[in-house]
Motif scaffolding. Structure first.
Motif, PDB file in Angstrom:
ATOM      1  N   VAL A  33       0.858  -1.195   0.000  1.00  0.00           N
ATOM      2  CA  VAL A  33       0.000   0.000   0.000  1.00  0.00           C
ATOM      3  C   VAL A  33       0.885   1.233   0.000  1.00  0.00           C
ATOM      4  O   VAL A  33       1.796   1.370   0.832  1.00  0.00           O
ATOM      5  CB  VAL A  33      -0.925   0.011   1.230  1.00  0.00           C
ATOM      6  CG1 VAL A  33      -1.777   1.277   1.238  1.00  0.00           C
ATOM      7  CG2 VAL A  33      -1.796  -1.230   1.241  1.00  0.00           C
ATOM      8  N   ARG A  34       0.638   2.123  -0.952  1.00  0.00           N
ATOM      9  CA  ARG A  34       1.426   3.346  -1.079  1.00  0.00           C
ATOM     10  C   ARG A  34       0.791   4.462  -0.265  1.00  0.00           C
ATOM     11  O   ARG A  34      -0.389   4.755  -0.429  1.00  0.00           O
ATOM     12  CB  ARG A  34       1.524   3.774  -2.540  1.00  0.00           C
ATOM     13  CG  ARG A  34       2.353   5.008  -2.752  1.00  0.00           C
ATOM     14  CD  ARG A  34       2.380   5.386  -4.216  1.00  0.00           C
ATOM     15  NE  ARG A  34       3.160   6.593  -4.425  1.00  0.00           N
ATOM     16  CZ  ARG A  34       3.262   7.204  -5.601  1.00  0.00           C
ATOM     17  NH1 ARG A  34       2.663   6.708  -6.658  1.00  0.00           N
ATOM     18  NH2 ARG A  34       3.982   8.300  -5.710  1.00  0.00           N
ATOM     19  N   THR A  35       1.561   5.040   0.612  1.00  0.00           N
ATOM     20  CA  THR A  35       1.066   6.131   1.453  1.00  0.00           C
ATOM     21  C   THR A  35       1.430   7.465   0.813  1.00  0.00           C
ATOM     22  O   THR A  35       2.597   7.711   0.505  1.00  0.00           O
ATOM     23  CB  THR A  35       1.667   6.043   2.864  1.00  0.00           C
ATOM     24  OG1 THR A  35       1.358   4.764   3.421  1.00  0.00           O
ATOM     25  CG2 THR A  35       1.101   7.147   3.746  1.00  0.00           C
ATOM     26  N   VAL A  36       0.410   8.305   0.588  1.00  0.00           N
ATOM     27  CA  VAL A  36       0.612   9.617  -0.026  1.00  0.00           C
ATOM     28  C   VAL A  36       0.505  10.686   1.056  1.00  0.00           C
ATOM     29  O   VAL A  36      -0.459  10.726   1.818  1.00  0.00           O
ATOM     30  CB  VAL A  36      -0.428   9.874  -1.129  1.00  0.00           C
ATOM     31  CG1 VAL A  36      -0.208  11.243  -1.755  1.00  0.00           C
ATOM     32  CG2 VAL A  36      -0.359   8.782  -2.189  1.00  0.00           C
ATOM     33  N   ALA A  37       1.510  11.534   1.132  1.00  0.00           N
ATOM     34  CA  ALA A  37       1.505  12.595   2.139  1.00  0.00           C
ATOM     35  C   ALA A  37       0.419  13.620   1.833  1.00  0.00           C
ATOM     36  O   ALA A  37       0.044  13.831   0.683  1.00  0.00           O
ATOM     37  CB  ALA A  37       2.874  13.271   2.190  1.00  0.00           C
ATOM     38  N   ALA A  38      -0.094  14.235   2.893  1.00  0.00           N
ATOM     39  CA  ALA A  38      -1.127  15.262   2.718  1.00  0.00           C
ATOM     40  C   ALA A  38      -0.538  16.479   2.020  1.00  0.00           C
ATOM     41  O   ALA A  38       0.641  16.800   2.195  1.00  0.00           O
ATOM     42  CB  ALA A  38      -1.676  15.667   4.089  1.00  0.00           C
TER      43      ALA A  38
END
Length: 241
Positions: free
Chosen positions: A169-174
């Protein structure tokens, strides 16, 4: 071989059971005009402040000039151009709590001041709406049986595929918060020169100017030392007698 025969039979029955539709003439070919030539901006300037006020102006090489400024909820501006008949046209306008008002010799007199204006009855006839109804006949039971059989055979003949682990799962920064520009100015000319400056609410200030003005040098010129070298021939030795 049986699979191909079943698919051919199903396609023939399905094609025969489709409703017949009549289409009209082909649509007209749309002609796209060639793009207009680019027009250079000879002069331009713009300013803004943190109260919502702004002002800008530009002048292009095809004699179009536009200017506008806004402050305290009032917008005023003007624009001018040369008409196709070669006549200069100039329009001045203002927009405030009383509405939008424009002044120009090219506008009809008197300019309507009551809104909404009186409705003008239309002389065009409403287009005729034609409803096309098409019949639909459900396929016979034999077609449904054949389709079921083909689906079963196709499902059984599909290759078995083994999949690996699920992808990470790729986490995208806010996204970063927006920063407002409190002050900004910019100017340019037809010689390629420009200058701009801005100040943002996070205390970032940037300015640039081209061409860069010459700054007098404060460094002293290096000392030049002249070295003079001489050469003297050796004395001729006289032999002793």
């Amino acid at each position: 071989m049986k699979m191909l025969a079943l698919l051919t039979l199903v396609a023939a029955v399905a094609a025969d059971s489709q409703p017949r539709t009549s289409y009209g003439a082909a649509p007209a070919v749309r002609t796209v005009a060639a793009p207009l030539p680019l027009v250079r901006i000879l002069e331009s300037s713009s300013t803004s402040d943190d109260q919502g006020g702004y002002a800008f102006r530009f002048f292009s090489e095809d004699d179009i000039e536009r200017a506008e400024e806004a402050a305290d909820g009032t917008v005023a501006g003007s624009y001018s151009y040369i008409s196709h008949e070669g006549v200069p046209v100039s329009v001045r306008y203002v927009a405030d709590t009383l509405g939008f008002r424009a002044e120009s010799d090219a506008l009809p007199t008197p300019v309507p001041t009551e809104y909404p204006t009186t409705e003008v009855p239309s002389t065009e006839t409403a287009p005729e709406v034609r409803t096309v109804q098409e019949g639909y006949s459900a396929p016979e039971r034999q077609v449904l049986v054949l389709l079921t059989l083909v689906a079963a055979v196709a499902a059984d003949s599909q290759p078995r595929t083994s999949y690996g682990a699920a992808p990470a799962v790729r986490t995208v920064a806010a996204p970063l918060p927006l920063v407002r520009i409190l002050e900004s100015t910019s100017t340019s000319n037809d010689q390629g020169g420009y200058a701009f400056r801005f100040l943002s609410e996070d205390d970032i200030q940037r300015q640039e100017e081209y061409p860069t003005p010459e700054v007098p040098s404060t460094e002293a010129a290096p000392e030049v030392r002249t070295v003079q070298e001489g050469y003297s021939a050796p004395e001729r030795q006289v032999p002793a007698f």
